[in-house]
Scaffold this active site. Structure first.
Site, PDB file in Angstrom:
ATOM      1  N   SER A  84      36.856  33.522  31.850  1.00  0.00           N
ATOM      2  CA  SER A  84      35.655  33.208  32.025  1.00  0.00           C
ATOM      3  C   SER A  84      35.174  32.065  32.833  1.00  0.00           C
ATOM      4  CB  SER A  84      34.629  33.647  30.889  1.00  0.00           C
ATOM      5  OG  SER A  84      34.642  32.209  30.146  1.00  0.00           O
ATOM      6  N   LYS A  85      33.993  32.054  33.460  1.00  0.00           N
ATOM      7  CA  LYS A  85      33.504  31.073  34.141  1.00  0.00           C
ATOM      8  C   LYS A  85      33.217  29.626  33.112  1.00  0.00           C
ATOM      9  CE  LYS A  85      28.977  29.442  35.661  1.00  0.00           C
ATOM     10  NZ  LYS A  85      29.403  27.925  35.685  1.00  0.00           N
ATOM     11  N   ARG A  86      33.100  30.090  32.072  1.00  0.00           N
ATOM     12  CA  ARG A  86      33.009  28.862  31.112  1.00  0.00           C
ATOM     13  C   ARG A  86      34.460  28.117  30.901  1.00  0.00           C
ATOM     14  NH1 ARG A  86      31.251  31.019  26.242  1.00  0.00           N
ATOM     15  NH2 ARG A  86      30.681  32.974  27.492  1.00  0.00           N
TER      16      ARG A  86
END
Ligand code: GLU
Length: 523
Positions: free
Chosen positions: A280-282
């Site tokens: 994910s972006k995180r």
């Protein structure tokens, strides 16, 4: 590979020979494309090209609430950067235009009506509060979140429970949705080119909303209708859509389109580097790598996310890395041009399980690609970086710098960081070298060296090399008395190409000037 999958693929390969393959990348413009989305586009593109088919871009923007301005252009820019040119899509007047679902709105009502007439969809009038109340009312330990489905629909406000007149009155009021009437019993089974036979028990599937009274279809209806109208032969998409596929398969059946139903291939997830869950972006933010192809600035929050392009990746290296994230050629080969990918690609060699994203490996690809480039190509990439940093140098010089540093870089920017001394005089000198090598005699030695060097006519690398070696021998010095300091005076640092190469590239005048400044400073 199982027998069933083998026969499925064999059949697919046989039909591929006689069919005109049409595949689509169908993103929703809800934000920037993640790595996984670009990989889906890439696999569709490779499959189309391999089979002399057509690669289509369709924008699935029926959900106005999730529409993000700029996202569509971002998708197009990203595809363009990767070299994934679509032959039909927004802005291209293809045979099946328009390619933006919001512009196709008027086409869908007919199909919604057809489902009502055949009894495969029904009108529902429940408010969100009423649905919520049903959830509260019917929830049990075993079923903590009851869905709107073949069981609960009989307790709700819809055309199956209301009288004909009651239904007509509410429809006339114009606030309704259309829901799929799911069978509730048996299994829904379909073939997937990656996962073989996939089966979902019908009792677990809810009655999804297909159409709304504002005339907009939802994803499911629009997606199936458009795949049919656009004569899509293969649906290659991410694994997250696998659970929607039973509904899609049913819709083909409801419409009587089973004989032209596309083949499905659901791609495995791209996983976090540690293999624990979907990338994910995180994860990117936390571990310091991009997960988007290009920079993105959120129009809502203004938050900026870095892209592979801006991080310094070459598009061909990025594409090569992405191709191998889920597909393998069955050989040891890792470096593939787009044409080689097209030639080698097949759905058979896409894995079933997720692939871990490895940023170090991504960097390795970039390094390999930079290494292969000619000095001219490298200079063309570096010049804009130099300009951004206020450095103007003639191309011939930049090409030579690139040539000398190509073994030491992973990104184009590294030419500047690793070779800043080619463009700017050093402001400091490596302290360790000075502490160890600069002694009371050094000043005299270097002044002598400078005065003799001033007379040298040929300032090629080989000539300077010979000159310094002769000087060391004639003056009974060791190479260690001269070379480390010589390098540091010219570049400030201890790492780099051969010091004689640096001197030759800087030229006689600049070399002498740097030596003079350094000797003065060190005193
Ligand atoms: N609009 C869906 C998405 O955003 C498309 C899924 C599909 O390819 O069917 O990914």
């Amino acid at each position: 590979m199982g027998r069933l999958l083998r026969s499925l693929l064999a059949r697919n390969n046989a039909t591929l020979k006689n069919m005109s393959v049409r595949v689509r990348f169908a993103p929703s413009p809800t934000g920037p494309q993640h790595l996984g989305g670009v990989r889906t586009a890439l696999y569709n593109y490779l499959f189309a090209k391999k089979n002399k088919g057509v690669f289509i871009l369709r924008i699935e923007d029926t959900d106005q609430n999730r529409y993000v301005p700029g996202a569509e252009q971002y998708i197009i820019d990203a595809l363009h950067w990767c070299g994934l040119d679509f032959e039909e899509g927004p802005g291209i007047n293809g045979a099946y235009a328009p390619y933006r679902q919001s512009e196709r709105k008027a086409m869908y009502r007919k199909y919604a009506d057809q489902l009502i007439e055949s009894g495969n969809a029904y009108y529902a009038f429940d408010t969100p509060q009423e649905i919520e109340a049903m959830r509260e009312r019917l929830k049990t330990k075993e079923n903590p979140a009851p869905q709107y489905d073949h069981v609960t629909r009989s307790a709700m406000k819809n055309s199956l429970t209301l009288s004909k007149e009651g239904t007509e009155r509410l429809v006339a009021e114009g606030k309704y949705v259309l829901r799929a009437k799911m069978p509730g019993v048996g299994d829904i089974t379909f073939q997937d080119l990656i996962r073989e036979e996939v089966s979902f028990p019908a009792h677990a599937l809810d009655d999804k909303v297909l159409f709304k009274s504002d005339g907009m279809p939802t994803y499911h209806l629009a997606n199936v209708v458009d795949d049919y109208l656009m004569k899509i032969t293969h649906v290659i998409r991410g694994e997250e859509w696998l659970s929607s596929t039973p509904l899609h398969v049913l819709l083909y059946k409801f419409f009587g389109w089973e004989n032209v139903m596309p083949q499905f291939a659901h791609l495995p997830l791209i996983l976090r580097p540690d293999g624990n869950g979907k990338l994910s972006k995180r994860d990117g933010d936390r571990l310091g790598f991009p997960v988007f192809p290009l920079n993105w600035k959120s129009p809502d929050t203004g938050e900026e996310s870095k892209g592979f392009r801006e991080r310094g990746f070459l598009p061909d290296a990025f594409v090569n890395m992405l191709a191998l994230l889920g597909w393998n050629p069955g050989t040891e080969q890792e470096i593939f041009s787009m044409d080689e990918l097209i030639a080698a690609f097949s759905i058979e060699r896409i894995g079933k399980s997720g692939s871990k994203f490895d940023f170090e490996k991504a960097k390795w690809f970039n390094q390999q690609y930079l290494h292969k480039k000619s000095a001219q190509e490298l200079a063309a990439l570096l010049q804009p970086v130099l300009k951004q940093n206020g450095i103007e140098r003639e191309n011939a010089f930049v090409e030579q710098v690139c040539d000398k540093l190509r073994d030491r870089v992973t990104f184009v920017e590294d030419f500047l960081t690793a070779g800043i001394y080619f463009f700017k005089r050093p402001e400091s000198y490596d302290e360790k070298t000075i502490a160890k090598r600069w002694n009371p005699e050094s000043k005299t030695v270097f002044e002598k060296l400078m005065s003799e060097l001033a007379a040298l006519q040929d300032f090629s690398s080989a000539a300077v090399d010979k000159f310094v070696h002769d000087f060391v021998a004639e003056n009974n010095l060791g190479l260690g008395d001269v070379l480390p300091v010589f390098r540091v005076l010219l570049s400030g640092v201890t790492q780099g190409p051969a010091v004689f190469d640096i001197a030759a590239l800087l030229g006689k005048e600049e070399t002498m000037e740097r030596m003079k400044l350094g000797v003065e400073k060190l005193g």
